[in-house]
Design a protein around this motif. Sequence first.
Motif, PDB file in Angstrom:
ATOM      1  N   VAL A   1       0.852  -1.199   0.000  1.00  0.00           N
ATOM      2  CA  VAL A   1       0.000   0.000   0.000  1.00  0.00           C
ATOM      3  C   VAL A   1       0.886   1.248   0.000  1.00  0.00           C
ATOM      4  CG1 VAL A   1      -1.741   1.332   1.263  1.00  0.00           C
ATOM      5  CG2 VAL A   1      -1.988  -1.133   1.030  1.00  0.00           C
ATOM      6  N   ARG A   2       1.995   1.198   0.721  1.00  0.00           N
ATOM      7  CA  ARG A   2       2.919   2.346   0.684  1.00  0.00           C
ATOM      8  C   ARG A   2       3.429   2.588  -0.729  1.00  0.00           C
ATOM      9  NH1 ARG A   2       4.538   4.746   5.233  1.00  0.00           N
ATOM     10  NH2 ARG A   2       4.335   3.510   7.132  1.00  0.00           N
ATOM     11  N   ALA A   3       3.701   1.514  -1.442  1.00  0.00           N
ATOM     12  CA  ALA A   3       4.136   1.669  -2.844  1.00  0.00           C
ATOM     13  C   ALA A   3       3.019   2.336  -3.648  1.00  0.00           C
ATOM     14  CB  ALA A   3       4.482   0.309  -3.441  1.00  0.00           C
ATOM     15  N   ALA A   4       1.778   1.937  -3.383  1.00  0.00           N
ATOM     16  CA  ALA A   4       0.645   2.526  -4.108  1.00  0.00           C
ATOM     17  C   ALA A   4       0.549   4.026  -3.823  1.00  0.00           C
ATOM     18  CB  ALA A   4      -0.645   1.821  -3.723  1.00  0.00           C
ATOM     19  N   LEU A   5       0.841   4.405  -2.570  1.00  0.00           N
ATOM     20  CA  LEU A   5       0.723   5.812  -2.158  1.00  0.00           C
ATOM     21  C   LEU A   5       1.680   6.732  -2.901  1.00  0.00           C
ATOM     22  CD1 LEU A   5       0.595   5.711   1.746  1.00  0.00           C
ATOM     23  CD2 LEU A   5      -1.260   5.787   0.099  1.00  0.00           C
ATOM     24  N   THR A   6       2.749   6.186  -3.457  1.00  0.00           N
ATOM     25  CA  THR A   6       3.715   7.046  -4.145  1.00  0.00           C
ATOM     26  C   THR A   6       3.235   7.421  -5.559  1.00  0.00           C
ATOM     27  OG1 THR A   6       4.995   5.285  -5.183  1.00  0.00           O
ATOM     28  CG2 THR A   6       5.646   5.892  -2.942  1.00  0.00           C
ATOM     29  N   ALA A   7       2.063   6.946  -5.945  1.00  0.00           N
ATOM     30  CA  ALA A   7       1.542   7.277  -7.288  1.00  0.00           C
ATOM     31  C   ALA A   7       1.320   8.791  -7.394  1.00  0.00           C
ATOM     32  CB  ALA A   7       0.231   6.537  -7.532  1.00  0.00           C
ATOM     33  N   PRO A   8       1.343   9.313  -8.620  1.00  0.00           N
ATOM     34  CA  PRO A   8       1.071  10.749  -8.791  1.00  0.00           C
ATOM     35  C   PRO A   8      -0.417  11.054  -8.671  1.00  0.00           C
ATOM     36  CG  PRO A   8       1.363   9.703 -10.922  1.00  0.00           C
ATOM     37  CD  PRO A   8       1.604   8.636  -9.897  1.00  0.00           C
ATOM     38  N   SER A   9      -0.752  12.261  -8.282  1.00  0.00           N
ATOM     39  CA  SER A   9      -2.158  12.690  -8.266  1.00  0.00           C
ATOM     40  C   SER A   9      -2.197  14.200  -8.503  1.00  0.00           C
ATOM     41  CB  SER A   9      -2.822  12.340  -6.936  1.00  0.00           C
ATOM     42  OG  SER A   9      -2.142  12.947  -5.858  1.00  0.00           O
ATOM     43  N   ALA A  10      -3.273  14.662  -9.134  1.00  0.00           N
ATOM     44  CA  ALA A  10      -3.382  16.094  -9.447  1.00  0.00           C
ATOM     45  C   ALA A  10      -3.307  16.889  -8.145  1.00  0.00           C
ATOM     46  CB  ALA A  10      -4.695  16.368 -10.171  1.00  0.00           C
ATOM     47  N   HIS A  11      -2.465  17.903  -8.108  1.00  0.00           N
ATOM     48  CA  HIS A  11      -2.223  18.752  -6.923  1.00  0.00           C
ATOM     49  C   HIS A  11      -1.826  17.914  -5.694  1.00  0.00           C
ATOM     50  CE1 HIS A  11      -3.662  21.890  -9.427  1.00  0.00           C
ATOM     51  NE2 HIS A  11      -4.549  22.460  -8.669  1.00  0.00           N
ATOM     52  N   ASN A  12      -1.357  16.722  -5.922  1.00  0.00           N
ATOM     53  CA  ASN A  12      -0.971  15.801  -4.838  1.00  0.00           C
ATOM     54  C   ASN A  12      -2.078  15.668  -3.781  1.00  0.00           C
ATOM     55  OD1 ASN A  12       0.756  13.956  -3.614  1.00  0.00           O
ATOM     56  ND2 ASN A  12       1.850  15.522  -2.435  1.00  0.00           N
ATOM     57  N   THR A  13      -3.309  15.517  -4.282  1.00  0.00           N
ATOM     58  CA  THR A  13      -4.450  15.344  -3.373  1.00  0.00           C
ATOM     59  C   THR A  13      -4.470  13.946  -2.753  1.00  0.00           C
ATOM     60  OG1 THR A  13      -5.714  14.792  -5.345  1.00  0.00           O
ATOM     61  CG2 THR A  13      -6.008  17.021  -4.447  1.00  0.00           C
ATOM     62  N   GLN A  14      -3.828  12.994  -3.430  1.00  0.00           N
ATOM     63  CA  GLN A  14      -3.810  11.599  -2.956  1.00  0.00           C
ATOM     64  C   GLN A  14      -5.258  11.133  -2.670  1.00  0.00           C
ATOM     65  OE1 GLN A  14      -0.675  11.196   0.154  1.00  0.00           O
ATOM     66  NE2 GLN A  14      -0.047  13.259  -0.513  1.00  0.00           N
TER      67      GLN A  14
END
Length: 338
Positions: A14-27
């Motif tokens: 899941v930590r690996a998944a969290l490093t994905a990009p997101s618009a404005h880093n909203t996650q």
Amino acid sequence: MDERLPDRTAAACVRAALTAPSAHNTQPWLFRLGTDRIDVLTDPRRALAVIDPDGRAMHLSVGAAVCNLRLALAAAGWTSRLAGPGRVVLGPRREPGAGVLVLASAIGHRRTNRGPYSAAPVGADALTALRLAAQAPDIRLTVLDPVRRSAVLALTQAADERQRADPAYRCELARWTDADGTRRDGVPARTFGPRATTAPLPLRDFGLTLPAVERTAARFERHPLLVVLHSRRDTPGGWVAAGRALQRVLLTATVHGLATQPMTQALEVPEFRRYLIDPDVRWCPQMILRVGHAQPAPAGPRRDLRTVVLREPGDRPLPRTTAFPRGALVGAGRRSGR
Ligand SMILES: Cc1cc2nc3c(=O)[nH]c(=O)nc-3n(C[C@H](O)[C@H](O)[C@H](O)COP(=O)(O)O)c2cc1C
């Protein structure tokens, strides 16, 4: 599935998944862990109402997180299959192949790079690898020729000007940018990149509402290499699939030592997005990326694992300390863009 995914492995993946990009880093994601599955869900509380009213970018980010999650599982020796856009069902254990290990090794090294890119050309082999990485039914990546690049840059410029003049856009940007870099989401000043000294590329100015933030000045390239990702379907499922392809492209670029930066203003203004429909097959534009060689970029922050994982009442909390191992980047690429 006979064996249960250990908590430590689940936490690391899941930590690996969290490093994905997101618009404005909203996650904008949540992870629901079950005995034989992990669901990656959108978190509408983190929606960007102004630039992403339909949730397209949010679903793209979820797709990128799904890609990372499955790669990390595979690298840890767990097969998985997709049983819905965000549903990852665990399968039997299997030794990971070399291709999986190479891509998974790039997860902790990928960054959005907002610096200037050098004049060094991107090799034909790397471009082929990016196209192949995107390949999936109903998805395709196009490298823009100079004529289409000029058109895309002009549209991006026009969209950028429109957005900058919109108080609602500025207000949303201000909410998701961070002058002191103390938050665990949003875009921190250290990742804004330098200001351009000459006729700038139409890159999104994350410092727009924070003029007091000090930034160095740099000369940016005049003719960036741009690629566009299209999908046949413009639906939540199509967006998640595009997000998975996007992440494979970004990780492949990282393996090849290439820097990448999304430039999505033109996709956020519907009148302009229409012009980016693929002229040959009428597929819908989902991402525009600038690609090249650059100095390494700093990492953006990520939220704590426990704030994004939903568990059944009574489940033990996931181990706090398990980080996705950053490790060495496997592969032949030159080190740049991270
Ligand atoms: C759908 C989407 C749109 C994005 N648009 C832009 C953009 O227009 N300009 C930009 O510099 N970064 C853009 N990004 C990159 C994010 O700002 C970045 O992923 C986030 O700040 C986290 O940083 P990281 O990618 O370095 O981990 C976009 C990312 C996604 C997924």
